[in-house]
Design an enzyme around this catalytic site. Structure first.
Site, PDB file in Angstrom:
ATOM      1  N   CYS A   1      41.195  33.774  41.708  1.00 28.94           N
ATOM      2  CA  CYS A   1      40.010  34.397  42.301  1.00 28.94           C
ATOM      3  C   CYS A   1      40.461  35.605  43.112  1.00 28.94           C
ATOM      4  O   CYS A   1      41.413  35.513  43.885  1.00 28.94           O
ATOM      5  CB  CYS A   1      39.292  33.384  43.195  1.00 28.94           C
TER       6      CYS A   1
ATOM      7  N   ASN B   1      43.157  28.766  36.503  1.00 33.21           N
ATOM      8  CA  ASN B   1      42.499  27.473  36.307  1.00 33.21           C
ATOM      9  C   ASN B   1      43.411  26.613  35.465  1.00 33.21           C
ATOM     10  O   ASN B   1      44.269  27.101  34.735  1.00 33.21           O
ATOM     11  CB  ASN B   1      41.204  27.680  35.518  1.00 33.21           C
TER      12      ASN B   1
END
Ligand code: HMG
Length: 306
Positions: free
Chosen positions: A239, A248
């Site tokens: 992010c 992720n």
């Protein structure tokens, strides 16, 4: 008791690519989505309708959405932070929108420039308008087990946002470990709070793999019966407002886990590895997936002359 089936939402085209410094063309993003749907992914988070000044990599959001050759049965979702985002997203025909809040005040300010309460007031009309259009509304709760600015985040703080999301008509909540600091007991505690307000099929897990805990955390969720997870092909991601957080959990790693547990997720692992290899080549690096790299190395060994 494990679920018989699991739904994976591949968030690679959005969460995976949003943080890439190098430009990735809309054509490559579209090709990635096509490869993911060909591999059997039935839910794909395609892009976000956020400020291009904040996240330049997603500035081609509409171009990517309208360029898709949609596969029947696949759901295409997009992130929207406010009414402006929803108004831009609607003509591109998403199936689902994702509003994204946080369990930590500090992260909310850094990520979307407002407090948690203000974010809920922004999401309220977005959720109502999206539902009126027949779209499903998902809510992501960032920093549910730890925050890069605040540090520890309690289960009470998670539950507060879960309640607020429920109150404004959000239909599904995703509990997100944005910086990958969660371990199974902490993740369990956060999930339990979400499950006080939403049924099992409307709660999902979103894990970053910064500390190598994501597969373990997913296993803990499976033990609770949770059967919806965000994952990212080739382990893409990070992010922009959570420095140091890596990607992720790789979709390939989770599919390998699920296959080993005999749980159906409808994904063809070989085709998925190809999709991950494709985008990794575009980015000029190897996939960040142990399973993908092991399978690619195995292919090379098997193709080598004896
Ligand atoms: C939320 C805002 C827009 C507030 O940003 P702001 O500056 O507070 O908003 P504003 O309403 O004052 O508007 C400022 C400017 O942005 C424009 N603007 C306003 N809204 C939009 C929009 N929707 N689309 C395009 N432009 C927009 C608006 O028109 C104006 O333009 P200007 O007049 O300066 O030219 C901003 O903070 C933003 O875009 N943040 C991006 C956050 C983001 O995308 N973060 C990454 C995704 S979240 C994530 O990755 C976590 C997750 C979900 O994966 C789960 C996890 O792991 O934690």
């Amino acid at each position: 008791m494990f679920p018989d089936q699991v739904t994976l939402v591949d968030v690679g085209p959005r969460d995976g690519l949003q943080n890439e410094k190098q430009p990735v063309s809309a054509a490559h993003k579209i090709e990635l989505v096509h490869r993911l749907q060909a591999a059997g992914l039935r839910e794909i988070e395609v892009t976000s309708f956020v400020s291009p000044k904040w996240v330049p990599q997603m500035a081609d959001n509409a171009e990517v959405m309208v360029g898709l050759k949609r596969k029947p049965g696949v759901r295409y979702s997009v992130l929207v932070p406010n009414m402006k985002g929803l108004e831009a997203a609607l003509p591109t025909r998403p199936d689902e929108i994702v509003v994204f809040g946080a369990a930590s005040e500090a992260f909310s300010q850094r990520n979307i420039n407002c407090s948690i309460e203000e974010s809920i007031e922004r999401f309220r009309p977005v959720a109502a308008a999206a539902r009126e259009q027949g779209l499903k509304v998902r809510g992501a709760i960032s920093c549910a087990v730890g925050c890069p600015y605040q540090g520890e985040v309690s289960a009470d703080e998670v539950e507060r946002v879960v309640r607020l999301m429920k109150d404004i008509g959000v239909q599904h909540v995703g509990v997100a470990d944005t910086i990958g600091v969660g371990t199974p007991l902490k993740v369990r505690a956060a999930m339990e709070r979400a499950l006080r307000h939403y049924p099992l099929h409307e709660v999902s897990g979103h894990f970053h793999d910064t500390y190598g805990q994501a597969v373990g955390n997913i296993y803990a969720c499976l033990e609770m019966g949770i059967h919806h997870f965000d994952t990212s092909v080739a382990g893409l991601g990070g992010c922009p407002y959570a420095k140091g957080a890596t990607g992720n959990v790789a979709t390939e790693d989770v599919v390998f886990l699920l296959q080993g547990l005999g749980i159906d997720c409808g994904v063809d692992l070989d085709a998925l590895v190809d999709a991950g290899d494709f985008i990794s080549r575009v980015l000029g690096r190897k996939p960040v997936s142990r399973a993908a790299n092991a399978l690619l190395a195995k292919r090379v060994r098997e193709e080598a002359p004896a």
